[in-house]
Write a protein that holds these residues in place. Structure first.
Motif, mmCIF file in Angstrom:
data_model
loop_
_atom_site.group_PDB
_atom_site.id
_atom_site.type_symbol
_atom_site.label_atom_id
_atom_site.label_comp_id
_atom_site.label_asym_id
_atom_site.label_seq_id
_atom_site.Cartn_x
_atom_site.Cartn_y
_atom_site.Cartn_z
ATOM 1 N N ILE A 13 0.852 -1.191 0.000
ATOM 2 C CA ILE A 13 0.000 0.000 0.000
ATOM 3 C C ILE A 13 0.886 1.238 0.000
ATOM 4 C CG2 ILE A 13 -1.684 1.324 1.352
ATOM 5 C CD1 ILE A 13 -2.638 -1.393 2.505
ATOM 6 N N VAL A 14 0.537 2.219 -0.835
ATOM 7 C CA VAL A 14 1.252 3.498 -0.883
ATOM 8 C C VAL A 14 0.260 4.614 -0.574
ATOM 9 C CG1 VAL A 14 2.601 5.093 -2.302
ATOM 10 C CG2 VAL A 14 2.909 2.626 -2.566
ATOM 11 N N LEU A 15 0.616 5.479 0.380
ATOM 12 C CA LEU A 15 -0.281 6.536 0.838
ATOM 13 C C LEU A 15 0.442 7.877 0.827
ATOM 14 C CD1 LEU A 15 -1.443 4.479 3.910
ATOM 15 C CD2 LEU A 15 -2.894 4.944 1.920
ATOM 16 N N LEU A 16 -0.268 8.934 0.415
ATOM 17 C CA LEU A 16 0.322 10.273 0.375
ATOM 18 C C LEU A 16 -0.733 11.300 0.763
ATOM 19 C CD1 LEU A 16 2.845 12.016 -0.481
ATOM 20 C CD2 LEU A 16 1.727 12.232 -2.713
ATOM 21 N N SER A 17 -0.333 12.280 1.572
ATOM 22 C CA SER A 17 -1.256 13.360 1.951
ATOM 23 C C SER A 17 -0.513 14.676 1.993
ATOM 24 C CB SER A 17 -1.879 13.083 3.330
ATOM 25 O OG SER A 17 -0.890 13.184 4.349
ATOM 26 N N ASP A 18 -1.252 15.759 1.755
ATOM 27 C CA ASP A 18 -0.679 17.077 1.985
ATOM 28 C C ASP A 18 -0.979 17.467 3.428
ATOM 29 O OD1 ASP A 18 -3.406 17.938 1.929
ATOM 30 O OD2 ASP A 18 -2.762 19.904 1.230
ATOM 31 N N THR A 19 -0.656 18.703 3.811
ATOM 32 C CA THR A 19 -0.867 19.113 5.204
ATOM 33 C C THR A 19 -1.523 20.483 5.317
ATOM 34 O OG1 THR A 19 1.380 20.025 5.262
ATOM 35 C CG2 THR A 19 1.091 17.769 6.084
ATOM 36 N N ARG A 20 -2.052 21.005 4.231
ATOM 37 C CA ARG A 20 -2.589 22.371 4.280
ATOM 38 C C ARG A 20 -4.040 22.383 4.744
ATOM 39 N NH1 ARG A 20 -1.269 26.757 -0.232
ATOM 40 N NH2 ARG A 20 0.652 26.594 1.004
ATOM 41 N N THR A 21 -4.341 23.296 5.641
ATOM 42 C CA THR A 21 -5.716 23.567 6.057
ATOM 43 C C THR A 21 -5.925 25.062 5.961
ATOM 44 O OG1 THR A 21 -5.809 21.693 7.573
ATOM 45 C CG2 THR A 21 -7.378 23.468 7.944
ATOM 46 N N ASN A 22 -7.024 25.480 5.344
ATOM 47 C CA ASN A 22 -7.249 26.920 5.222
ATOM 48 C C ASN A 22 -8.691 27.287 5.526
ATOM 49 O OD1 ASN A 22 -7.765 25.650 2.515
ATOM 50 N ND2 ASN A 22 -8.484 27.703 2.069
ATOM 51 N N GLY A 23 -8.819 28.399 6.237
ATOM 52 C CA GLY A 23 -10.136 28.953 6.518
ATOM 53 C C GLY A 23 -10.321 30.266 5.784
#
Length: 241
Positions: A13-23
């Motif tokens: 299994i290969v998993l990738l995520s970004d980390t940006r959260t914006n309001g």
């Protein structure tokens, strides 16, 4: 917004995520979207999150509390559940309960509370499995016909996955595919941003076998991005009307 992607392959299994959260354009923050739970040699579970930060953080907090509860049972703890399907059901039920509770508090109804999660992993004697869990608690599973799942701002990174990824794709090529999928998304949507979190779970390892945090000026990622851009430009130039 965010972008997370998971590939379910024969090798792992290969998993990738970004980390940006914006309001909003002037309210941008960095939050981890990838969370792993392990009993090495017995099971590994990784969760990717997208959507309302309050919903996903509360859901993860309740999942951790259930794990640490001295009265935990296979019906309440993802580290005791006998199958990955039941792990997914626990997570889905927790997500739906949290979302319903927060919805009830938002009387004005103007704050979005939807959230989605990718749940991937394996337990001893079981197969690797990967699910996409919706806010309502229901879910779908990755299959041989569709060996990848996406959540968040997924449309920009989908074309390369459709063209390249099959269950026979190697883990090395899979890393390349998810990183280029993310690169396309980063270029087209400002609500997705670095750093990135990459995780690999090799088949039957029953643990996360590789983790990598990719920072904004990572030279390997920059080199790959430029090579992909050049390949697209060269390919475009060679096509005749």
């Amino acid at each position: 917004m965010t972008y997370c992607v998971g590939l379910l392959l024969k090798q792992g299994i290969v998993l990738l995520s970004d980390t940006r959260t914006n309001g909003g354009l002037d309210n941008i923050a960095t939050y981890r979207k990838m969370f792993s739970f392990e009993r090495p040699g017995e099971r590994v579970i990784t969760i990717l999150t997208a959507g309302s930060l309050s919903v996903t953080q509360t859901t993860l907090a309740r999942i951790r509390d259930a794990i640490e509860d001295e009265n935990a049972t296979p019906e309440t703890s993802i580290l005791l559940a006998p199958t990955m399907l039941q792990v997914c059901e626990i997570i889905g039920n927790t997500l739906a309960s949290v979302r319903t509770g927060i919805d009830a508090k938002m009387t004005a109804g103007t704050v979005p509370t939807s959230a989605t999660m990718i749940v991937a992993g394996q337990r001893a004697t079981g197969d690797m499995r990967m699910f996409l869990v919706y806010s309502e608690g229901n879910f779908i599973e990755a299959t041989e016909d569709t060996p990848y799942l996406q959540i968040g701002e997924h449309k920009y990174g989908k074309p390369i996955l459709d063209r390249v990824v099959t269950t026979d794709t190697s883990l090395e090529d899979a890393q390349k595919a998810v990183l280029l999928s993310m690169d396309s998304t980063l270029r087209s949507n400002l609500s997705v941003g670095m750093p990135l979190d990459l995780a690999i779970i090799r088949r039957d390892a029953l643990r996360v076998t590789e983790r990598r945090r990719i920072e904004p000026k990572d030279p390997d990622f920059a080199r790959m991005s430029e090579a992909w851009s050049k390949a697209l430009r060269d390919g475009f130039g060679q096509i005749e009307l």
